[in-house]
Each structure stands twice: as structure tokens, then as C-alpha cells.
Enzyme design. Structure first.
Site, PDB file in Angstrom:
ATOM      1  N   ASP A  99      -1.753  -0.900   5.846  1.00 52.34           N
ATOM      2  CA  ASP A  99      -1.975  -0.284   7.162  1.00 52.34           C
ATOM      3  C   ASP A  99      -3.440  -0.200   7.547  1.00 52.34           C
ATOM      4  O   ASP A  99      -3.751   0.360   8.598  1.00 52.34           O
ATOM      5  CB  ASP A  99      -1.373   1.134   7.184  1.00 52.34           C
ATOM      6  N   ASP A 119       0.870  -1.169   0.000  1.00 55.10           N
ATOM      7  CA  ASP A 119       0.000   0.000   0.000  1.00 55.10           C
ATOM      8  C   ASP A 119       0.922   1.238   0.000  1.00 55.10           C
ATOM      9  O   ASP A 119       2.115   1.125   0.329  1.00 55.10           O
ATOM     10  CB  ASP A 119      -0.859  -0.056   1.270  1.00 55.10           C
ATOM     11  N   ASP A 163      -0.055   5.180   0.931  1.00 56.13           N
ATOM     12  CA  ASP A 163      -0.232   6.160   2.017  1.00 56.13           C
ATOM     13  C   ASP A 163      -0.318   5.473   3.377  1.00 56.13           C
ATOM     14  O   ASP A 163      -1.134   4.577   3.586  1.00 56.13           O
ATOM     15  CB  ASP A 163      -1.517   6.966   1.786  1.00 56.13           C
TER      16      ASP A 163
HETATM   17  O1  LIG Z   1      -6.920   7.135  -0.186  1.00 51.67           O
HETATM   18  C1  LIG Z   1      -5.953   7.308  -0.923  1.00 51.67           C
HETATM   19  O2  LIG Z   1      -5.912   8.261  -1.752  1.00 51.67           O
HETATM   20  C2  LIG Z   1      -4.764   6.377  -0.928  1.00 51.67           C
HETATM   21  O3  LIG Z   1      -4.724   5.510   0.144  1.00 51.67           O
HETATM   22  P1  LIG Z   1      -3.849   4.146   0.126  1.00 51.67           P
HETATM   23  O4  LIG Z   1      -2.489   4.464  -0.459  1.00 51.67           O
HETATM   24  O5  LIG Z   1      -3.781   3.816   1.595  1.00 51.67           O
HETATM   25  O6  LIG Z   1      -4.612   3.164  -0.709  1.00 51.67           O
END
Ligand SMILES: O=C(O)COP(=O)(O)O
Length: 233
Positions: free
Chosen positions: A180, A18, A20
Site C-alpha cells: 500500500d 505487506d 499494515d
Molecule cells: O511500520 C510498521 O510497523 C509496519 O508497516 P508495514 O506492515 O506497512 O510494513
């Protein structure tokens, strides 16, 4: 430190990360973007910890949650408009305040030298994702980069994970998802992959309660934990 694995781990040929809250701490940039959008509607800024809890469902969900938290929930047409307004703002806040999570470069290097294929699967838009990964010089490690708009059904659906694995040429059972949040767990389960969650990301629910096979304190624990589990399998 980890919480016991709930199923045997076999050697993984690929790892999907993942973005973010897992590879990058982007909450300060995302908060700046949200607050610029809110300011344009004369709404007060939100704090980083409030915005952290809104990340993970893609930009439109973020916008919807931000206006709701500001006491100004949007109708579906107003949400469409706010989401359109957000696009250029979001693009201006991709890397200025964003930092890599601890150990990212070391851990990606470790798995790269190990011959493990790697990919990123995020609900962030594809172009923004690529720009961030280029900024941090991480693209050379990654055989697949799949953003939320690259598929019809983003996480928690399995589609983005399956697309990334297809690009890597690895079956779901031979791969591991590292994230996460609950959407990472749900997407991995739906794709038939084991999943590891990291503490310190963007989830309001404690990671121990999200049903992962394993919980690690940080990405830096992942290589040794994987080696131990695979040796025991
Ligand atoms: O919500 C987002 O823009 C990205 O979130 P993620 O990288 O945890 O999938």
C-alpha cells in the site's frame, strides 16, 4: 478497477503481502499505543488519520513521527528511550481494535487453492506480526513471515522480501509484491519483483503516483486482475 499494468505479468509462483494497511487495518490499535505513550509524557492524543500517515517505517519511525507531530521532536537519545517505553505498550495494542481488510480470507484461500505460495513482509516487529496473524488464523496460508527486525535493513531495502522468497524457494521474477505504500514499491523494485498497490491503505501520496505496475481498489480485485493480466501476457 485498475490502472494499466506497466509491464507484462507472467504467472506468479508466490505473492508477498505487506501487513499494515494491506492485510489488516491496524491504525486504531497503533493510534491507541501512540496515544498511551504520548499521555505518559503529558502530550495530547493524535487522531487515527494522523497516525495512519506515520505507519510503514517500523515502530521507531512511528515514535519519532508521533513526537514530531505533537510539537515535541526527540533527540536521538530521547528517541531511544521513548522507543524502549513503546515496546510493552505496542504489544498490548496488537489486536483489540484491529480488523482484517475486506476480502483477506477469501483472497488468501483463492491463492492457496491455486497453489500459489504466500508470505507476509512487514516493518512491524516479528513477534507482533506473528501474534496478529495467529489471532486472525492466517498463519496456515503463509510459508514465510518476515518482520522488520528479522533483517538488518527493513523495507524499502529488498532484504526482507528476498529472505521471504528464499524461505518460499521462489525467484523474485516469479513472485509478486502486494502493498500500500512507497516502501513496498521501492523494496519490490530493489528485489526485482513486480508490485501491485491497493487503494485505501496507509499512504499520504496517492497510490497512482508511487510507480507500481498496477493499482487495485481492493484485495478482492486481485485474483481476477491477475488472471486477466496473465492471460494477456
Ligand atoms: O511500520 C510498521 O510497523 C509496519 O508497516 P508495514 O506492515 O506497512 O510494513
Amino acid at each position: 478497477m485498475n490502472v494499466g499494468a506497466s509491464r507484462p505479468f507472467r504467472p506468479q509462483r508466490a505473492i508477498l503481502f505487506d501487513l499494515d494497511g494491506t492485510l489488516i487495518d491496524s491504525a486504531p490499535d497503533i493510534t491507541a499505543a501512540v496515544n498511551e505513550l504520548l499521555a505518559g509524557r503529558d502530550l495530547a492524543p493524535l487522531r487515527v488519520d494522523q497516525v495512519k500517515a506515520m505507519i510503514g517505517g517500523g515502530v521507531k519511525k512511528l515514535v519519532e513521527r508521533a513526537f514530531a507531530a505533537s510539537g515535541s521532536p526527540l533527540s536521538s537519545s530521547a528517541l531511544e528511550e521513548a522507543n524502549r517505553d513503546m515496546a510493552p505498550i505496542y504489544r498490548r495494542h496488537l489486536t483489540g481494535l484491529t480488523r482484517l481488510m475486506p476480502g483477506v480470507r477469501e483472497v488468501l484461500t483463492h491463492f492457496h487453492l491455486n497453489g500459489t505460495a504466500m508470505g507476509v513482509v512487514t516493518n512491524k516487529p516479528q513477534l507482533a506480526t506473528r501474534e496478529i496473524l495467529l489471532h486472525f488464523h492466517l498463519t496456515d496460508y503463509l510459508g514465510a513471515i518476515v518482520g522488520g527486525d528479522a533483517v538488518t535493513h527493513p523495507k524499502p531495502a529488498p532484504d526482507a522480501l528476498l529472505l521471504a522468497l528464499d524461505q518460499l524457494g521462489v525467484e523474485p521474477a516469479d513472485a509478486l509484491m502486494v502493498g500500500d505504500s512507497s516502501s513496498d514499491v521501492d523494496a519490490a523494485r530493489a528485489a526485482g519483483m513486480p508490485v501491485v498497490l491497493l487503494r485505501g491503505g496507509y499512504t499520504q501520496v496517492p497510490v497512482e503516483e508511487l510507480g507500481a505496475d498496477l493499482v487495485c481498489d481492493s484485495l478482492l480485485d486481485l485474483p481476477s486482475t491477475m488472471q486477466r493480466l496473465q492471460a494477456a501476457a
